[in-house]
Enzyme design. Structure first.
Site, short mmCIF file in Angstrom:
data_model
loop_
_atom_site.label_atom_id
_atom_site.label_comp_id
_atom_site.label_asym_id
_atom_site.label_seq_id
_atom_site.Cartn_x
_atom_site.Cartn_y
_atom_site.Cartn_z
N SER A 138 0.56 -1.14 0.05
CA SER A 138 0.10 -0.24 0.22
C SER A 138 0.92 1.34 0.10
O SER A 138 1.97 1.16 0.69
CB SER A 138 -0.61 -0.34 1.08
OG SER A 138 -1.32 1.45 1.53
N TYR A 151 -2.50 -1.59 10.50
CA TYR A 151 -2.00 -1.14 9.13
C TYR A 151 -0.89 -0.83 8.23
O TYR A 151 -0.02 -1.60 7.47
CB TYR A 151 -3.19 -0.51 8.33
CG TYR A 151 -3.55 -0.41 7.36
CD1 TYR A 151 -4.31 -2.10 6.62
CD2 TYR A 151 -2.73 0.33 5.92
CE1 TYR A 151 -4.56 -1.56 5.01
CE2 TYR A 151 -3.22 0.01 4.77
CZ TYR A 151 -3.73 -1.43 4.12
OH TYR A 151 -4.41 -1.27 2.83
P1 NAD Z 1 -11.13 -6.81 -0.09
O1 NAD Z 1 -11.81 -6.16 1.22
O2 NAD Z 1 -12.26 -6.01 -0.86
O3 NAD Z 1 -10.78 -7.51 -0.01
C1 NAD Z 1 -10.12 -8.61 0.64
C2 NAD Z 1 -9.61 -9.27 0.37
O4 NAD Z 1 -9.18 -10.48 0.90
C3 NAD Z 1 -10.68 -10.52 0.60
O5 NAD Z 1 -11.50 -11.53 -0.36
C4 NAD Z 1 -10.98 -11.35 2.09
O6 NAD Z 1 -12.00 -12.47 2.27
C5 NAD Z 1 -9.58 -11.63 1.80
N1 NAD Z 1 -9.98 -11.88 3.26
C6 NAD Z 1 -9.28 -11.26 4.94
N2 NAD Z 1 -9.29 -11.80 5.66
C7 NAD Z 1 -8.57 -12.85 5.34
C8 NAD Z 1 -7.86 -14.46 5.60
N3 NAD Z 1 -8.32 -14.19 7.11
N4 NAD Z 1 -8.01 -14.97 5.46
C9 NAD Z 1 -8.70 -15.55 3.67
N5 NAD Z 1 -8.53 -13.95 2.99
C10 NAD Z 1 -9.21 -13.22 3.79
O7 NAD Z 1 -10.16 -5.10 -0.21
P2 NAD Z 1 -9.47 -4.67 -1.14
O8 NAD Z 1 -9.12 -3.27 -1.14
O9 NAD Z 1 -9.75 -5.71 -2.41
O10 NAD Z 1 -7.85 -4.60 -0.53
C11 NAD Z 1 -6.84 -6.29 -1.16
C12 NAD Z 1 -5.53 -5.75 -0.61
O11 NAD Z 1 -4.60 -4.20 -1.27
C13 NAD Z 1 -5.47 -5.35 1.27
O12 NAD Z 1 -3.89 -6.10 1.15
C14 NAD Z 1 -5.20 -4.03 0.87
O13 NAD Z 1 -4.57 -3.83 2.08
C15 NAD Z 1 -4.09 -3.53 0.11
N6 NAD Z 1 -4.42 -2.28 -0.52
C16 NAD Z 1 -5.94 -1.86 -0.49
C17 NAD Z 1 -5.98 -0.38 -1.29
C18 NAD Z 1 -7.25 0.15 -1.53
O14 NAD Z 1 -7.51 0.95 -1.53
N7 NAD Z 1 -8.83 -0.41 -1.30
C19 NAD Z 1 -5.18 0.21 -1.22
C20 NAD Z 1 -4.45 -0.05 -0.77
C21 NAD Z 1 -3.68 -1.62 -0.59
#
Ligand code: NAD
Length: 256
Positions: A138, A151
């Site tokens: 991130s 985080y």
């Molecule tokens: P999201 O909530 O849409 O998806 C998260 C996924 O992780 C889901 O499939 C969920 O089931 C899975 N998950 C959560 N806990 C779990 C566990 N214990 N075991 C297995 N799977 C698990 O979130 P997203 O926004 O798509 O985020 C995905 C990644 O990207 C994360 O690591 C997040 O920190 C990172 N990220 C997101 C953003 C953003 O703006 N959305 C920005 C930077 C980084």
């Protein structure tokens, strides 16, 4: 032969977007996540793009379930070429109110799981002299924000793990890179928009403009397609000398 990619947390958001990009290029895929319809999602994507896929409900908090996921992949597809550590959770609170259970959860899912998955795929990648590990970190792996202690710590941690694995993999054809997105409009972020709008008495549009995209120099959310393209490039044979990087894709946030 088709290459195989494991993508953790691929039943939603960024992971699902990246999975679709990989499916479109013919990768065999292992879907993972906590969504109950995970198997249906895997099936739907496989059919749409004419590739093979299966779903593993492995909980990233449990190393033995991670082992099982990697073993299932080896017996179904023969090898793991690409591992994308994407599963992640968030909790926002001042340090003195931050629940210990949330700290443990965030460190477990966002950081420790990547150690366990990488360790499990490593011997196979090393034996074949090829591997690509991509960690979805991130912008918070490079910069901090208040109220996100766990985080930010986990995301800085995964950038450190990325560099270490890059050095250990260099002699074996294994690269390891982190992608550091800014805000991407996924269920994780949509939930935050609604919560912040309620908390600040603002419209959702105002929250996006004045709070969320405040840090982006380019006032746009990062797209799933761009993240998919970047991951595909890092996974390719030609990216063999890109390793140990923490690549910002955040509209210029960390240039400031
Ligand atoms: P999201 O909530 O849409 O998806 C998260 C996924 O992780 C889901 O499939 C969920 O089931 C899975 N998950 C959560 N806990 C779990 C566990 N214990 N075991 C297995 N799977 C698990 O979130 P997203 O926004 O798509 O985020 C995905 C990644 O990207 C994360 O690591 C997040 O920190 C990172 N990220 C997101 C953003 C953003 O703006 N959305 C920005 C930077 C980084």
């Amino acid at each position: 032969m088709a290459k195989t990619a494991i993508i953790t947390g691929s039943t939603s958001g960024i992971g699902l977007g990246i999975a679709c990009s990989f499916a479109a290029k013919g990768y065999q895929l292992v879907f993972n996540g906590l969504e109950e319809n995970g198997a249906a999602i895997a099936e739907e994507v496989a059919q749409e793009f004419g590739t093979q896929a299966f779903f593993s409900p492995a909980n990233m908090l449990h190393p033995e379930q991670i082992q099982e996921l990697v073993q299932q992949t080896a017996s179904r597809f023969g090898q793991v070429d690409v591992l994308i550590n994407n599963a992640g959770v968030q909790h926002v609170a001042p340090i003195e109110e931050f629940p210990e259970s949330k700290w443990d959860l965030i460190l477990g899912v966002n950081l420790s799981s990547a150690f366990h998955t990488s360790k499990a795929v490593w011997p196979g990648m090393k034996q074949r002299g090829f591997g690509r590990i991509i960690n979805i970190a991130s912008a918070h792996g490079l910069r901090a924000s208040p109220y996100k202690s766990a985080y930010v710590a986990a995301k800085h941690g995964i950038v450190g793990l990325t560099k270490t694995l890059a050095l250990e993999g260099a002699a074996h054809g294994i690269t390891c890179n982190a992608i550091c997105p800014g805000y991407v409009k996924t269920p994780l972020v949509e939930g935050q928009i609604a919560d912040q709008a309620a908390a600040h008495g603002m419209s959702e549009e105002e929250v996006v403009d004045t709070i969320m995209l405040k840090k982006h120099a380019v006032k746009e959310f990062v797209s799933l397609e761009l993240l998919g393209e970047m991951a595909l490039f890092l996974a390719s044979e030609k990216a063999s000398t890109i390793t140990g990087t923490a690549m910002p894709i955040e509209g210029g946030w960390t240039a400031q």
